[in-house]
Design an enzyme around this catalytic site. Sequence first.
Site, PDB file in Angstrom:
ATOM      1  N   LYS A  40       0.832  -1.193   0.000  1.00  0.00           N
ATOM      2  CA  LYS A  40       0.000   0.000   0.000  1.00  0.00           C
ATOM      3  C   LYS A  40       0.875   1.254   0.000  1.00  0.00           C
ATOM      4  O   LYS A  40       0.406   2.362  -0.211  1.00  0.00           O
ATOM      5  CB  LYS A  40      -0.876   0.036   1.270  1.00  0.00           C
ATOM      6  CG  LYS A  40      -1.787  -1.129   1.457  1.00  0.00           C
ATOM      7  CD  LYS A  40      -2.453  -1.033   2.845  1.00  0.00           C
ATOM      8  CE  LYS A  40      -3.066  -2.374   3.181  1.00  0.00           C
ATOM      9  NZ  LYS A  40      -3.449  -2.413   4.610  1.00  0.00           N
ATOM     10  N   GLY A  41       2.149   1.043   0.266  1.00  0.00           N
ATOM     11  CA  GLY A  41       3.050   2.155   0.525  1.00  0.00           C
ATOM     12  C   GLY A  41       3.160   3.178  -0.591  1.00  0.00           C
ATOM     13  O   GLY A  41       3.397   4.358  -0.334  1.00  0.00           O
ATOM     14  N   GLU A 106       7.194   2.435  -6.635  1.00  0.00           N
ATOM     15  CA  GLU A 106       7.423   1.813  -5.317  1.00  0.00           C
ATOM     16  C   GLU A 106       7.766   2.906  -4.306  1.00  0.00           C
ATOM     17  O   GLU A 106       8.356   3.931  -4.657  1.00  0.00           O
ATOM     18  CB  GLU A 106       8.551   0.785  -5.498  1.00  0.00           C
ATOM     19  CG  GLU A 106       9.081   0.116  -4.255  1.00  0.00           C
ATOM     20  CD  GLU A 106       8.115  -0.780  -3.520  1.00  0.00           C
ATOM     21  OE1 GLU A 106       7.002  -0.297  -3.213  1.00  0.00           O
ATOM     22  OE2 GLU A 106       8.470  -1.920  -3.193  1.00  0.00           O
ATOM     23  N   ASP A 107       7.391   2.685  -3.050  1.00  0.00           N
ATOM     24  CA  ASP A 107       7.682   3.695  -2.032  1.00  0.00           C
ATOM     25  C   ASP A 107       9.159   3.762  -1.680  1.00  0.00           C
ATOM     26  O   ASP A 107       9.745   4.828  -1.630  1.00  0.00           O
ATOM     27  CB  ASP A 107       6.819   3.459  -0.764  1.00  0.00           C
ATOM     28  CG  ASP A 107       6.953   2.053  -0.184  1.00  0.00           C
ATOM     29  OD1 ASP A 107       7.675   1.209  -0.768  1.00  0.00           O
ATOM     30  OD2 ASP A 107       6.321   1.782   0.853  1.00  0.00           O
ATOM     31  N   ASP A 110      14.723  -0.904  -0.396  1.00  0.00           N
ATOM     32  CA  ASP A 110      15.469  -1.239   0.821  1.00  0.00           C
ATOM     33  C   ASP A 110      16.482  -2.331   0.485  1.00  0.00           C
ATOM     34  O   ASP A 110      17.536  -2.051  -0.053  1.00  0.00           O
ATOM     35  CB  ASP A 110      14.468  -1.641   1.905  1.00  0.00           C
ATOM     36  CG  ASP A 110      15.089  -1.830   3.269  1.00  0.00           C
ATOM     37  OD1 ASP A 110      15.999  -1.066   3.624  1.00  0.00           O
ATOM     38  OD2 ASP A 110      14.671  -2.740   3.997  1.00  0.00           O
ATOM     39  N   LYS A 138      17.466   3.401  -0.043  1.00  0.00           N
ATOM     40  CA  LYS A 138      18.445   3.241   1.046  1.00  0.00           C
ATOM     41  C   LYS A 138      19.580   2.367   0.511  1.00  0.00           C
ATOM     42  O   LYS A 138      19.571   1.149   0.735  1.00  0.00           O
ATOM     43  CB  LYS A 138      17.800   2.492   2.225  1.00  0.00           C
ATOM     44  CG  LYS A 138      16.833   3.276   3.065  1.00  0.00           C
ATOM     45  CD  LYS A 138      16.495   2.441   4.297  1.00  0.00           C
ATOM     46  CE  LYS A 138      15.057   2.578   4.683  1.00  0.00           C
ATOM     47  NZ  LYS A 138      14.629   1.641   5.725  1.00  0.00           N
ATOM     48  N   PHE A 159      14.528   3.821   9.742  1.00  0.00           N
ATOM     49  CA  PHE A 159      13.170   3.381   9.440  1.00  0.00           C
ATOM     50  C   PHE A 159      12.272   4.606   9.352  1.00  0.00           C
ATOM     51  O   PHE A 159      12.164   5.376  10.302  1.00  0.00           O
ATOM     52  CB  PHE A 159      12.644   2.410  10.496  1.00  0.00           C
ATOM     53  CG  PHE A 159      11.397   1.715  10.031  1.00  0.00           C
ATOM     54  CD1 PHE A 159      11.478   0.557   9.279  1.00  0.00           C
ATOM     55  CD2 PHE A 159      10.145   2.252  10.308  1.00  0.00           C
ATOM     56  CE1 PHE A 159      10.335  -0.067   8.814  1.00  0.00           C
ATOM     57  CE2 PHE A 159       8.989   1.642   9.849  1.00  0.00           C
ATOM     58  CZ  PHE A 159       9.090   0.474   9.096  1.00  0.00           C
ATOM     59  N   VAL A 160      11.653   4.793   8.198  1.00  0.00           N
ATOM     60  CA  VAL A 160      10.863   6.007   7.975  1.00  0.00           C
ATOM     61  C   VAL A 160       9.381   5.673   7.777  1.00  0.00           C
ATOM     62  O   VAL A 160       9.031   4.590   7.320  1.00  0.00           O
ATOM     63  CB  VAL A 160      11.387   6.812   6.762  1.00  0.00           C
ATOM     64  CG1 VAL A 160      12.726   7.437   7.072  1.00  0.00           C
ATOM     65  CG2 VAL A 160      11.469   5.957   5.508  1.00  0.00           C
ATOM     66  N   ASP A 166       4.425   2.951   6.284  1.00  0.00           N
ATOM     67  CA  ASP A 166       3.824   2.614   7.584  1.00  0.00           C
ATOM     68  C   ASP A 166       4.794   1.940   8.535  1.00  0.00           C
ATOM     69  O   ASP A 166       5.859   1.464   8.150  1.00  0.00           O
ATOM     70  CB  ASP A 166       2.646   1.656   7.382  1.00  0.00           C
ATOM     71  CG  ASP A 166       3.121   0.231   7.103  1.00  0.00           C
ATOM     72  OD1 ASP A 166       3.969   0.051   6.199  1.00  0.00           O
ATOM     73  OD2 ASP A 166       2.665  -0.701   7.786  1.00  0.00           O
ATOM     74  N   ARG A 172       0.715   6.119   7.829  1.00  0.00           N
ATOM     75  CA  ARG A 172       0.687   6.307   6.371  1.00  0.00           C
ATOM     76  C   ARG A 172       0.145   7.686   5.992  1.00  0.00           C
ATOM     77  O   ARG A 172       0.464   8.219   4.947  1.00  0.00           O
ATOM     78  CB  ARG A 172      -0.205   5.246   5.705  1.00  0.00           C
ATOM     79  CG  ARG A 172       0.342   3.838   5.745  1.00  0.00           C
ATOM     80  CD  ARG A 172      -0.440   2.965   4.775  1.00  0.00           C
ATOM     81  NE  ARG A 172      -0.281   1.543   5.023  1.00  0.00           N
ATOM     82  CZ  ARG A 172       0.717   0.803   4.554  1.00  0.00           C
ATOM     83  NH1 ARG A 172       1.664   1.350   3.829  1.00  0.00           N
ATOM     84  NH2 ARG A 172       0.771  -0.493   4.809  1.00  0.00           N
TER      85      ARG A 172
HETATM   86  P1  IMP Z   1      12.823  -4.497   0.114  1.00  0.00           P
HETATM   87  O1  IMP Z   1      12.158  -5.660  -0.535  1.00  0.00           O
HETATM   88  O2  IMP Z   1      13.695  -4.917   1.254  1.00  0.00           O
HETATM   89  O3  IMP Z   1      13.524  -3.565  -0.848  1.00  0.00           O
HETATM   90  O4  IMP Z   1      11.719  -3.691   0.871  1.00  0.00           O
HETATM   91  C1  IMP Z   1      10.762  -2.953   0.265  1.00  0.00           C
HETATM   92  C2  IMP Z   1       9.583  -2.801   1.196  1.00  0.00           C
HETATM   93  O5  IMP Z   1       9.964  -2.854   2.586  1.00  0.00           O
HETATM   94  C3  IMP Z   1       8.960  -1.451   0.994  1.00  0.00           C
HETATM   95  O6  IMP Z   1       8.021  -1.467  -0.044  1.00  0.00           O
HETATM   96  C4  IMP Z   1       8.349  -1.201   2.343  1.00  0.00           C
HETATM   97  O7  IMP Z   1       7.073  -1.794   2.420  1.00  0.00           O
HETATM   98  C5  IMP Z   1       9.249  -1.895   3.337  1.00  0.00           C
HETATM   99  N1  IMP Z   1      10.212  -0.956   3.958  1.00  0.00           N
HETATM  100  C6  IMP Z   1      11.532  -0.955   3.843  1.00  0.00           C
HETATM  101  N2  IMP Z   1      12.086   0.046   4.549  1.00  0.00           N
HETATM  102  C7  IMP Z   1      11.065   0.715   5.111  1.00  0.00           C
HETATM  103  C8  IMP Z   1      10.989   1.883   5.953  1.00  0.00           C
HETATM  104  O8  IMP Z   1      11.975   2.541   6.314  1.00  0.00           O
HETATM  105  N3  IMP Z   1       9.741   2.259   6.322  1.00  0.00           N
HETATM  106  C9  IMP Z   1       8.615   1.604   5.947  1.00  0.00           C
HETATM  107  N4  IMP Z   1       8.645   0.518   5.156  1.00  0.00           N
HETATM  108  C10 IMP Z   1       9.863   0.079   4.734  1.00  0.00           C
END
Ligand code: IMP
Length: 186
Positions: A40-41, A106-107, A110, A138, A159-160, A166, A172
């Site tokens: 949902k981000g 994508e939000d 990570d 990040k 962590f944001v 969220d 959110r």
């Molecule tokens: P990845 O698969 O590790 O790149 O993570 C992506 C997903 O992790 C994002 O779409 C978020 O839902 C969640 N996520 C990663 N870091 C954060 C953060 O700092 N705040 C909130 N959600 C995060």
Amino acid sequence: MTELKVLISRDRIATRVGEMARQITADSRGEPVIFVGVLKGAAIFLSDLLRSVQLDATFDFIGVASYGDRTVADQEPRRVWDSTGEVRLTKDVDQSLRGKNVFLVEDILDTGLTLTFLKRLLLGHQPKSFRVAVLLDKPSRHKLAVEADYVGFTIPDKFVVGYGLDYAERYRNLPDICVLPEVGLG
Ligand code: IMP
């Protein structure tokens, strides 16, 4: 009440989203595009970006979850944040993307696991073009070599929340992007 520190203000977000939209508009050369937002981000980012591009633009949503996700507020934070890395689809797109100019929206990038999973999935549709727009990146957290074509802001290992992001479904609706101090690792 948790103390929230503003990392990126609503004004900076609006300015940067406008710049990204202008870049996407220029790069798309008048061709129709479809934005695919990751639930949902990315919903709020997508809605702002969509209204700023000057293109024939449509949108859809895709949903993913991680098998390791914890969504209960009282779980130990690190476990909420760090998933096991196994991504699964919870909602597919509603239409074929074949032959279309697709922007995955994508939000946050990570570890890169989600983006890697979604890129493989969506390229399977055989779109005409495929690009990725993320609001936040990040780089210090990347585990996989995956990059976005458009990045709003590069941020440190914190962590944001806010502007769609969220913590256990909360925050959110914050207009600014904020750091949750007790979850940040920096
Ligand atoms: P990845 O698969 O590790 O790149 O993570 C992506 C997903 O992790 C994002 O779409 C978020 O839902 C969640 N996520 C990663 N870091 C954060 C953060 O700092 N705040 C909130 N959600 C995060």
